[in-house]
Design an enzyme around this catalytic site. Structure first.
Site, mmCIF file in Angstrom:
data_model
loop_
_atom_site.group_PDB
_atom_site.id
_atom_site.type_symbol
_atom_site.label_atom_id
_atom_site.label_comp_id
_atom_site.label_asym_id
_atom_site.label_seq_id
_atom_site.Cartn_x
_atom_site.Cartn_y
_atom_site.Cartn_z
ATOM 1 N N LYS A 125 0.873 -1.180 0.000
ATOM 2 C CA LYS A 125 0.000 0.000 0.000
ATOM 3 C C LYS A 125 0.902 1.219 0.000
ATOM 4 O O LYS A 125 2.032 1.163 0.479
ATOM 5 C CB LYS A 125 -0.883 0.018 1.247
ATOM 6 C CG LYS A 125 -2.161 0.778 1.060
ATOM 7 C CD LYS A 125 -3.209 -0.089 0.369
ATOM 8 C CE LYS A 125 -4.452 0.689 0.025
ATOM 9 N NZ LYS A 125 -5.543 -0.229 -0.350
ATOM 10 N N ASP A 165 -7.047 3.996 -4.577
ATOM 11 C CA ASP A 165 -7.708 3.814 -3.278
ATOM 12 C C ASP A 165 -8.352 5.177 -2.989
ATOM 13 O O ASP A 165 -8.596 5.947 -3.928
ATOM 14 C CB ASP A 165 -6.702 3.396 -2.194
ATOM 15 C CG ASP A 165 -7.378 2.879 -0.921
ATOM 16 O OD1 ASP A 165 -7.842 1.735 -0.910
ATOM 17 O OD2 ASP A 165 -7.457 3.639 0.072
ATOM 18 N N ASN A 239 -15.862 5.644 -5.307
ATOM 19 C CA ASN A 239 -15.832 4.542 -6.266
ATOM 20 C C ASN A 239 -16.592 3.307 -5.773
ATOM 21 O O ASN A 239 -17.449 2.773 -6.471
ATOM 22 C CB ASN A 239 -14.367 4.202 -6.586
ATOM 23 C CG ASN A 239 -14.253 2.961 -7.443
ATOM 24 O OD1 ASN A 239 -14.174 1.855 -6.930
ATOM 25 N ND2 ASN A 239 -14.274 3.138 -8.752
HETATM 26 P P1 NDP Z 1 -13.032 7.309 -2.916
HETATM 27 O O1 NDP Z 1 -11.979 8.318 -2.680
HETATM 28 O O2 NDP Z 1 -13.570 7.117 -4.280
HETATM 29 O O3 NDP Z 1 -14.277 7.583 -1.952
HETATM 30 C C1 NDP Z 1 -14.091 7.626 -0.584
HETATM 31 C C2 NDP Z 1 -15.418 7.950 0.067
HETATM 32 O O4 NDP Z 1 -15.310 7.795 1.472
HETATM 33 C C3 NDP Z 1 -15.848 9.388 -0.152
HETATM 34 O O5 NDP Z 1 -17.244 9.456 -0.125
HETATM 35 C C4 NDP Z 1 -15.228 10.077 1.051
HETATM 36 O O6 NDP Z 1 -15.853 11.301 1.400
HETATM 37 C C5 NDP Z 1 -15.419 9.056 2.125
HETATM 38 N N1 NDP Z 1 -14.365 9.196 3.139
HETATM 39 C C6 NDP Z 1 -13.034 9.126 2.947
HETATM 40 N N2 NDP Z 1 -12.367 9.330 4.080
HETATM 41 C C7 NDP Z 1 -13.309 9.547 5.004
HETATM 42 C C8 NDP Z 1 -13.247 9.815 6.387
HETATM 43 N N3 NDP Z 1 -12.070 9.914 7.037
HETATM 44 N N4 NDP Z 1 -14.424 9.959 7.052
HETATM 45 C C9 NDP Z 1 -15.620 9.865 6.394
HETATM 46 N N5 NDP Z 1 -15.727 9.620 5.081
HETATM 47 C C10 NDP Z 1 -14.593 9.455 4.408
HETATM 48 O O7 NDP Z 1 -12.437 5.933 -2.354
HETATM 49 P P2 NDP Z 1 -12.910 4.445 -2.630
HETATM 50 O O8 NDP Z 1 -14.365 4.391 -2.841
HETATM 51 O O9 NDP Z 1 -12.014 3.873 -3.646
HETATM 52 O O10 NDP Z 1 -12.532 3.734 -1.243
HETATM 53 C C11 NDP Z 1 -13.471 3.592 -0.186
HETATM 54 C C12 NDP Z 1 -13.019 2.476 0.735
HETATM 55 O O11 NDP Z 1 -12.927 1.258 -0.007
HETATM 56 C C13 NDP Z 1 -11.630 2.664 1.357
HETATM 57 O O12 NDP Z 1 -11.638 2.077 2.641
HETATM 58 C C14 NDP Z 1 -10.721 1.854 0.453
HETATM 59 O O13 NDP Z 1 -9.551 1.444 1.095
HETATM 60 C C15 NDP Z 1 -11.630 0.684 0.145
HETATM 61 N N6 NDP Z 1 -11.320 -0.087 -1.048
HETATM 62 C C16 NDP Z 1 -11.219 0.496 -2.275
HETATM 63 C C17 NDP Z 1 -10.942 -0.257 -3.393
HETATM 64 C C18 NDP Z 1 -10.898 0.321 -4.754
HETATM 65 O O14 NDP Z 1 -10.740 -0.452 -5.711
HETATM 66 N N7 NDP Z 1 -11.043 1.607 -4.944
HETATM 67 C C19 NDP Z 1 -10.684 -1.716 -3.289
HETATM 68 C C20 NDP Z 1 -10.892 -2.241 -1.958
HETATM 69 C C21 NDP Z 1 -11.176 -1.446 -0.895
HETATM 70 P P3 NDP Z 1 -15.148 12.697 1.026
HETATM 71 O O15 NDP Z 1 -15.430 12.888 -0.427
HETATM 72 O O16 NDP Z 1 -15.816 13.686 1.915
HETATM 73 O O17 NDP Z 1 -13.697 12.553 1.332
HETATM 74 O O1 2IT Z 2 -7.775 -1.963 -0.954
HETATM 75 C C1 2IT Z 2 -7.690 -2.436 -2.101
HETATM 76 O O2 2IT Z 2 -7.796 -3.645 -2.313
HETATM 77 C C2 2IT Z 2 -7.488 -1.502 -3.217
HETATM 78 N N1 2IT Z 2 -7.463 -0.300 -2.995
HETATM 79 C C3 2IT Z 2 -7.278 -2.031 -4.610
HETATM 80 C C4 2IT Z 2 -5.852 -2.452 -4.817
HETATM 81 C C5 2IT Z 2 -5.490 -2.836 -6.230
HETATM 82 O O3 2IT Z 2 -4.284 -3.067 -6.424
HETATM 83 O O4 2IT Z 2 -6.328 -2.906 -7.109
#
Ligand code: NDP
Ligand code: 2IT
Length: 445
Positions: A125, A165, A239
């Site tokens: 990460k 992420d 996302n």
């Molecule tokens: P994005 O940046 O697309 O969206 C994040 C969302 O979560 C936004 O709505 C954001 O609000 C909110 N958020 C972020 N930080 C905080 C916080 N400290 N408190 C409250 N709300 C918060 O990220 P993703 O959708 O990609 O990721 C979301 C989660 O999924 C994370 O935990 C990530 O690690 C996990 N994840 C993502 C993957 C991926 O492929 N993208 C794969 C596996 C897991 P705001 O806009 O106000 O910041």
């Molecule tokens: O937390 C996760 O699994 C991710 N943010 C995706 C990692 C990746 O390499 O696609």
């Protein structure tokens, strides 16, 4: 003292200030303790001590020029946690809360998650405390270029393959890829989540949210149930939340909430396809706040609150770590919630997770439920190596198959260790065992 307690005591002393990392390791080692009893040779080979130590941590300065011509400085990181099962693999997070503890927790989780995918992916990460909020596209580009100017010497298609992420989506991956290509003078699959015209895989943007729903379907199918007609509470609006909601709609469920770091909206009529299209434009193009949804569709907005008090059948935390605390878990259970699938990484605090396990509801930890994202990154790497592009249907079919396989191995591990249907235990045990056995086979490295 048990082997687990011995290692945890050592780690809590050594990394005392790394609360998120300790939380992730505590949870995993608690879950895998029965494996340690069954396999005493792990202790002899000091397997846990090696597994909780990242293979390499890179920290670096990221200077960049803002739109006013001033120099800004951020801190960049890449935690290359484990290369046991393949090249280091995991996302990059750009958020002001990023620090070494957060990235070590995410790198450790990623190692077990990637193991569960059945693919050959190590764990890593990275990211920065850079805050993309309120930055212009030019500023984001200059930041990404500076970040990659250091990172490029540590990564490569067979070494370490970053992805997105929190705060890192298609726009950032584009700028990062462009700078890598320029510096390395090679066009390769060094990042995943690329644009589909230049090596990206179809379904990668959708994969985490879709995979989360596929996993929920698998859990329900084992009880001859489905998501159709179920009221779903979702947190986040990025996302994972967006494509989670999209798939929930496809399978006939009714998502009623979304949130961001300022608050959440509750739409009792359900977030339909048109409203979701609005959210995507709001969040991905205009980069606005979820509050605007409430104004646009005349629904309630709760400033500074999380959605867990809203009655539901199923909950999908898709924002960030530790967003679901013990009173929230009590409220969910009290209101009849019978399924929790984590789109985010470690969104549930340990006390809340224990309540779910104790209540016997279908509870899928992030390392299983959100593994579809990285699994599809693995599919992107395969396509890049083969120089082919699979169709949407082909990738989606493989993603579904991988989520079924992950569900099956977590479920089977839970049965094997006498805790049938406890996915928290099963996912950790299955993910851990594959990495651990490979580490033993590869000797002291
Ligand atoms: P994005 O940046 O697309 O969206 C994040 C969302 O979560 C936004 O709505 C954001 O609000 C909110 N958020 C972020 N930080 C905080 C916080 N400290 N408190 C409250 N709300 C918060 O990220 P993703 O959708 O990609 O990721 C979301 C989660 O999924 C994370 O935990 C990530 O690690 C996990 N994840 C993502 C993957 C991926 O492929 N993208 C794969 C596996 C897991 P705001 O806009 O106000 O910041
Ligand atoms: O937390 C996760 O699994 C991710 N943010 C995706 C990692 C990746 O390499 O696609």
């Amino acid at each position: 003292m048990s082997y687990k307690d011995e290692v945890l005591a050592y780690l809590h002393q050594k990394d005392a200030h790394e609360s998120e990392f300790l939380q992730a390791v505590d949870e995993a080692l608690d879950a895998i303790e029965p494996v340690l009893e069954r396999k005493p040779h792990y202790r002899k080979t000091r397997l846990l001590e090696r597994m909780v130590e990242p293979e390499r941590v890179i920290m670096f300065r990221v200077p960049w020029i803002d739109d006013n011509g001033n120099c800004q400085v951020n801190r960049g990181y890449r935690v290359q946690f484990s290369s046991t099962l393949g090249p280091y693999k995991g996302g990059l997070r750009f958020h002001p809360t990023v620090n070494l503890s957060v990235l070590k927790f995410l790198g450790f989780e990623q190692t077990l998650k990637n193991s569960l995918t059945t693919l050959n992916l190590g764990g890593a990460k990275g990211g920065s405390d850079f805050d993309p909020r309120g930055k212009s596209d030019d500023e984001v580009m200059r930041f990404c270029q500076s970040f990659m100017s250091e990172l490029f010497r540590h990564i490569g298609p067979h070494i370490d393959v970053p992805a997105g992420d929190i705060g890192v989506g298609g726009r950032e991956i584009g700028y990062l890829f462009g700078q890598y290509k320029r510096l390395a003078n090679e066009f390769s699959g060094v990042l995943t989540g690329k644009g589909v015209q230049w090596g990206g895989s179809l379904v990668r943007p959708e994969a985490t949210g879709y995979g989360m729903v596929y996993f929920a379907q698998e859990m329900l199918a084992a009880h001859k149930d489905s998501l159709a007609g179920k009221t779903c509470v979702v947190s986040g609006s990025g996302n994972v939340a967006q494509y989670g909601v999209q798939k929930l709609l496809e399978v006939g469920a009714k998502p009623v909430t979304l949130s961001d770091s300022d608050g959440f909206i509750h739409d009792p009529d359900g977030i339909d396809e048109d409203k979701l299209a609005y959210v995507m434009e709001l969040k991905n193009v205009r980069r606005g706040r979820i509050k605007e949804y409430a104004e646009r569709f005349d629904v309630a907005y709760y400033e500074g609150k999380k959605p867990w008090d809203i009655p539901c059948d199923a909950a999908f935390p898709c924002a960030t770590q530790n967003e679901l605390c013990e009173p929230s878990a009590q409220a969910l259970l009290r209101n009849g919630c019978r399924l929790v699938a984590e789109g985010a990484n470690m969104p549930t605090v340990p006390e809340a997770a224990h309540l779910f396990v104790k209540a016997g509801i279908l509870y899928a930890p992030g390392k299983a439920a959100n593994a579809g994202g990285v699994a599809t990154s693995g599919l992107e790497m395969t396509q890049n190596s083969m120089r082919v592009s699979w169709s949407f249907e082909e990738v989606d079919k493989r993603l579904r198959g991988l989520m079924q396989a992950i569900h099956e191995s977590a479920y089977r591990a839970s049965v094997d260790y006498g805790v049938r249907g406890n996915y928290l235990a099963g996912a950790n045990i299955a993910g851990f065992t594959r990495v651990a056995d490979a580490m033993v086979e590869q000797g002291f490295v």
